[in-house]
Design an enzyme around this catalytic site. Sequence first.
Site, mmCIF file in Angstrom:
data_model
loop_
_atom_site.group_PDB
_atom_site.id
_atom_site.type_symbol
_atom_site.label_atom_id
_atom_site.label_comp_id
_atom_site.label_asym_id
_atom_site.label_seq_id
_atom_site.Cartn_x
_atom_site.Cartn_y
_atom_site.Cartn_z
ATOM 1 N N GLU A 24 1.579 -1.100 -0.157
ATOM 2 C CA GLU A 24 0.110 0.399 0.280
ATOM 3 C C GLU A 24 0.990 0.869 0.170
ATOM 4 O O GLU A 24 -0.345 2.700 0.044
ATOM 5 C CB GLU A 24 -1.458 -0.432 1.836
ATOM 6 C CG GLU A 24 -1.576 -0.631 1.057
ATOM 7 C CD GLU A 24 -3.554 -1.031 2.086
ATOM 8 O OE1 GLU A 24 -2.948 -0.721 3.174
ATOM 9 O OE2 GLU A 24 -4.246 -1.903 1.825
ATOM 10 N N GLU A 87 -10.331 -5.387 9.034
ATOM 11 C CA GLU A 87 -9.213 -4.297 8.844
ATOM 12 C C GLU A 87 -7.743 -4.469 8.306
ATOM 13 O O GLU A 87 -7.743 -3.364 7.730
ATOM 14 C CB GLU A 87 -8.839 -4.440 10.430
ATOM 15 C CG GLU A 87 -7.043 -3.615 10.616
ATOM 16 C CD GLU A 87 -7.470 -1.705 10.220
ATOM 17 O OE1 GLU A 87 -6.385 -0.950 10.654
ATOM 18 O OE2 GLU A 87 -8.740 -1.563 10.627
ATOM 19 N N TYR A 90 -5.120 -9.547 2.899
ATOM 20 C CA TYR A 90 -3.505 -10.286 3.037
ATOM 21 C C TYR A 90 -3.317 -11.093 2.079
ATOM 22 O O TYR A 90 -3.215 -11.947 3.321
ATOM 23 C CB TYR A 90 -2.201 -9.090 2.936
ATOM 24 C CG TYR A 90 -1.385 -9.302 2.912
ATOM 25 C CD1 TYR A 90 -1.213 -7.929 1.349
ATOM 26 C CD2 TYR A 90 0.018 -9.546 3.211
ATOM 27 C CE1 TYR A 90 0.099 -8.078 1.013
ATOM 28 C CE2 TYR A 90 0.800 -9.362 1.980
ATOM 29 C CZ TYR A 90 0.973 -8.734 0.773
ATOM 30 O OH TYR A 90 2.573 -8.572 0.260
ATOM 31 N N VAL A 91 -2.904 -11.601 0.654
ATOM 32 C CA VAL A 91 -2.175 -12.837 0.724
ATOM 33 C C VAL A 91 -0.988 -12.804 0.388
ATOM 34 O O VAL A 91 -1.143 -12.006 -0.654
ATOM 35 C CB VAL A 91 -3.365 -13.259 0.081
ATOM 36 C CG1 VAL A 91 -2.113 -14.770 -0.698
ATOM 37 C CG2 VAL A 91 -4.370 -14.081 0.391
ATOM 38 N N GLY A 99 -7.168 -18.801 -4.663
ATOM 39 C CA GLY A 99 -8.620 -19.188 -3.926
ATOM 40 C C GLY A 99 -8.219 -18.208 -2.426
ATOM 41 O O GLY A 99 -9.443 -18.841 -1.302
ATOM 42 N N GLY A 101 -7.843 -15.562 -0.976
ATOM 43 C CA GLY A 101 -8.610 -14.260 -0.205
ATOM 44 C C GLY A 101 -9.973 -14.255 -0.461
ATOM 45 O O GLY A 101 -10.297 -14.331 0.752
ATOM 46 N N THR A 102 -10.640 -15.271 -1.699
ATOM 47 C CA THR A 102 -11.926 -15.512 -1.453
ATOM 48 C C THR A 102 -12.231 -16.746 -0.443
ATOM 49 O O THR A 102 -13.338 -15.905 0.607
ATOM 50 C CB THR A 102 -12.403 -16.518 -2.619
ATOM 51 O OG1 THR A 102 -12.163 -15.713 -3.853
ATOM 52 C CG2 THR A 102 -13.551 -16.740 -3.085
ATOM 53 N N ASN A 128 -6.397 0.975 -5.559
ATOM 54 C CA ASN A 128 -5.710 -0.762 -5.963
ATOM 55 C C ASN A 128 -6.725 -1.579 -6.442
ATOM 56 O O ASN A 128 -7.448 -2.523 -6.191
ATOM 57 C CB ASN A 128 -5.980 -0.917 -4.566
ATOM 58 C CG ASN A 128 -5.084 -2.685 -4.294
ATOM 59 O OD1 ASN A 128 -5.333 -3.230 -4.926
ATOM 60 N ND2 ASN A 128 -5.372 -2.797 -3.229
ATOM 61 N N TYR A 135 -12.927 -6.971 -5.532
ATOM 62 C CA TYR A 135 -14.281 -7.281 -4.451
ATOM 63 C C TYR A 135 -15.701 -7.686 -5.300
ATOM 64 O O TYR A 135 -16.171 -7.690 -4.743
ATOM 65 C CB TYR A 135 -13.979 -6.302 -3.731
ATOM 66 C CG TYR A 135 -13.060 -6.646 -2.675
ATOM 67 C CD1 TYR A 135 -12.035 -7.693 -1.964
ATOM 68 C CD2 TYR A 135 -11.715 -4.780 -2.950
ATOM 69 C CE1 TYR A 135 -11.313 -7.576 -1.068
ATOM 70 C CE2 TYR A 135 -10.938 -4.450 -1.910
ATOM 71 C CZ TYR A 135 -10.809 -6.080 -1.206
ATOM 72 O OH TYR A 135 -9.132 -6.483 -0.195
#
Length: 164
Positions: A24, A87, A90-91, A99, A101-102, A128, A135
Amino acid sequence: MIRRVQIEDVPAIVDLIYGLAEYEKLRHECTVTPEQIEAALFGPNPAVFGHVAVEATPDAAREEVVGMALWFLSFSTWDGVHGIYLEDLYVRPDRRGGGHGTALLAALARECVTHGYTRLGWEVLDWNEPSIGFYRSIGARSRDEWTNFRLTGAELAALAERAD
């Protein structure tokens, strides 16, 4: 595999937090310590919770934490029930697309449904695009009509003095 964070995951969580800060472009603002994360997650009254994505190491001797979701409870005065505020999600860059994150978000959605929470919310930086696209792909909608505010540092201290 997704599971709740365990105390032995703290070093990996801190490493992931710093990885997120780097991604970030805010690494210079990240000062968290393992002791702080351990206290927040496992202290007498934890207010932060977490899930991790883990993979077996090549020799299958142990698990490797490759992603995390750190969250806390929010509250909707309109619904009268809690929700989850995510909050950090992160992967590790070399594990994206698998998969994780999902699966992490699905675990939080299950927490919501299981406990009767009515919302799962989070923020994403406007530049981003990969995350925004991800998302949207799972059905999340942006709330562009809302503007986020924050007080920190000297401004926070100055407002606190007005409470006297």
